[in-house]
Design a protein around this motif. Structure first.
Motif, mmCIF file in Angstrom:
data_model
loop_
_atom_site.group_PDB
_atom_site.id
_atom_site.type_symbol
_atom_site.label_atom_id
_atom_site.label_comp_id
_atom_site.label_asym_id
_atom_site.label_seq_id
_atom_site.Cartn_x
_atom_site.Cartn_y
_atom_site.Cartn_z
ATOM 1 N N MET A 21 0.849 -1.172 0.000
ATOM 2 C CA MET A 21 0.000 0.000 0.000
ATOM 3 C C MET A 21 0.894 1.233 0.000
ATOM 4 O O MET A 21 1.905 1.270 0.672
ATOM 5 C CB MET A 21 -0.923 -0.100 1.213
ATOM 6 C CG MET A 21 -1.024 1.105 2.091
ATOM 7 S SD MET A 21 -2.226 0.996 3.420
ATOM 8 C CE MET A 21 -1.399 -0.012 4.604
ATOM 9 N N GLU A 22 0.505 2.229 -0.769
ATOM 10 C CA GLU A 22 1.260 3.477 -0.829
ATOM 11 C C GLU A 22 0.557 4.553 -0.019
ATOM 12 O O GLU A 22 -0.674 4.635 -0.014
ATOM 13 C CB GLU A 22 1.421 3.944 -2.277
ATOM 14 C CG GLU A 22 2.368 3.084 -3.063
ATOM 15 C CD GLU A 22 2.754 3.701 -4.390
ATOM 16 O OE1 GLU A 22 2.274 4.794 -4.743
ATOM 17 O OE2 GLU A 22 3.566 3.068 -5.084
ATOM 18 N N ILE A 23 1.382 5.353 0.675
ATOM 19 C CA ILE A 23 0.873 6.496 1.439
ATOM 20 C C ILE A 23 1.768 7.697 1.172
ATOM 21 O O ILE A 23 2.877 7.558 0.644
ATOM 22 C CB ILE A 23 0.803 6.214 2.955
ATOM 23 C CG1 ILE A 23 2.206 6.006 3.537
ATOM 24 C CG2 ILE A 23 -0.121 5.037 3.253
ATOM 25 C CD1 ILE A 23 2.251 6.037 5.054
ATOM 26 N N ASN A 24 1.281 8.862 1.559
ATOM 27 C CA ASN A 24 2.060 10.096 1.454
ATOM 28 C C ASN A 24 2.504 10.502 2.849
ATOM 29 O O ASN A 24 1.687 10.533 3.771
ATOM 30 C CB ASN A 24 1.216 11.213 0.832
ATOM 31 C CG ASN A 24 0.860 10.901 -0.592
ATOM 32 O OD1 ASN A 24 1.730 10.678 -1.421
ATOM 33 N ND2 ASN A 24 -0.431 10.843 -0.883
ATOM 34 N N LEU A 25 3.774 10.802 2.976
ATOM 35 C CA LEU A 25 4.324 11.272 4.240
ATOM 36 C C LEU A 25 4.601 12.757 4.141
ATOM 37 O O LEU A 25 5.075 13.240 3.111
ATOM 38 C CB LEU A 25 5.625 10.536 4.564
ATOM 39 C CG LEU A 25 5.507 9.029 4.747
ATOM 40 C CD1 LEU A 25 6.885 8.406 4.847
ATOM 41 C CD2 LEU A 25 4.693 8.714 5.987
ATOM 42 N N ALA B 133 5.865 3.108 -0.411
ATOM 43 C CA ALA B 133 5.119 1.858 -0.419
ATOM 44 C C ALA B 133 5.450 1.144 0.884
ATOM 45 O O ALA B 133 6.615 0.834 1.148
ATOM 46 C CB ALA B 133 5.529 1.010 -1.620
ATOM 47 N N LEU B 134 4.451 0.929 1.704
ATOM 48 C CA LEU B 134 4.663 0.286 3.000
ATOM 49 C C LEU B 134 4.798 -1.225 2.839
ATOM 50 O O LEU B 134 4.089 -1.834 2.034
ATOM 51 C CB LEU B 134 3.496 0.586 3.940
ATOM 52 C CG LEU B 134 3.276 2.042 4.310
ATOM 53 C CD1 LEU B 134 2.040 2.167 5.195
ATOM 54 C CD2 LEU B 134 4.499 2.620 4.998
ATOM 55 N N GLY C 285 1.773 4.292 14.183
ATOM 56 C CA GLY C 285 2.931 3.903 14.990
ATOM 57 C C GLY C 285 3.837 2.936 14.259
ATOM 58 O O GLY C 285 5.068 3.019 14.360
ATOM 59 N N GLU C 286 3.244 2.009 13.503
ATOM 60 C CA GLU C 286 4.051 1.073 12.720
ATOM 61 C C GLU C 286 4.760 1.780 11.577
ATOM 62 O O GLU C 286 5.875 1.415 11.208
ATOM 63 C CB GLU C 286 3.171 -0.066 12.204
ATOM 64 C CG GLU C 286 2.703 -0.987 13.321
ATOM 65 C CD GLU C 286 1.626 -1.963 12.899
ATOM 66 O OE1 GLU C 286 1.026 -1.804 11.803
ATOM 67 O OE2 GLU C 286 1.359 -2.905 13.674
ATOM 68 N N VAL C 287 4.130 2.813 11.004
ATOM 69 C CA VAL C 287 4.801 3.624 9.982
ATOM 70 C C VAL C 287 6.023 4.294 10.594
ATOM 71 O O VAL C 287 7.118 4.264 10.018
ATOM 72 C CB VAL C 287 3.844 4.682 9.381
ATOM 73 C CG1 VAL C 287 4.604 5.664 8.500
ATOM 74 C CG2 VAL C 287 2.725 4.017 8.596
ATOM 75 N N ARG C 288 5.853 4.885 11.773
ATOM 76 C CA ARG C 288 6.980 5.542 12.450
ATOM 77 C C ARG C 288 8.101 4.548 12.723
ATOM 78 O O ARG C 288 9.270 4.834 12.434
ATOM 79 C CB ARG C 288 6.495 6.176 13.750
ATOM 80 C CG ARG C 288 7.564 6.923 14.510
ATOM 81 C CD ARG C 288 6.996 7.539 15.772
ATOM 82 N NE ARG C 288 7.990 8.294 16.507
ATOM 83 C CZ ARG C 288 7.737 8.947 17.623
ATOM 84 N NH1 ARG C 288 6.516 8.966 18.134
ATOM 85 N NH2 ARG C 288 8.711 9.605 18.249
ATOM 86 N N ALA D 55 -4.745 3.681 5.769
ATOM 87 C CA ALA D 55 -5.290 3.071 4.555
ATOM 88 C C ALA D 55 -4.474 3.529 3.344
ATOM 89 O O ALA D 55 -3.765 4.539 3.403
ATOM 90 C CB ALA D 55 -6.748 3.485 4.387
ATOM 91 N N ALA D 56 -4.601 2.807 2.267
ATOM 92 C CA ALA D 56 -3.914 3.182 1.026
ATOM 93 C C ALA D 56 -4.287 4.606 0.644
ATOM 94 O O ALA D 56 -5.444 5.014 0.754
ATOM 95 C CB ALA D 56 -4.300 2.214 -0.086
#
Length: 85
Positions: A1-5, A23-24, A32-35, A71-72
């Motif tokens: 899944m792709e996200i914008n930071l 892309a995660l 928290g998992e993204v961090r 979410a994506a």
């Protein structure tokens, strides 16, 4: 899944860019998992986002906690606490 930071203030300065699209990997489903995943990327993320550092987080422009699901297509932002006076 792709996200914008998005990175703001001292976080942006430490990382050297205002944001990025990533892309995660599988299993990264919360803010928290993204961090934690970003910290594992090493410098400069490890320093700017370290667990001991006071940071605020937002998902889709709403303040959130580490448990907030991602979410994506989401926008996840990291920034230092704001003070006023």
């Amino acid at each position: 899944m792709e996200i914008n930071l998005k990175y703001f203030a001292s976080v942006r300065e430490a990382i050297g860019q205002p944001g990025e699209r990533v892309a995660l990997p599988d299993g990264v489903n919360t803010v928290g998992e993204v961090r934690a995943w970003l910290i594992q990327r090493g410098a400069p993320w490890a320093e700017a986002l370290s667990e001991g550092r006071a940071l605020r987080m937002a998902c889709n422009q709403v303040m959130c906690t580490a448990e907030t699901p991602v979410a994506a297509g989401a926008e996840v932002a990291f920034f230092p606490p704001v003070t006023g006076g």
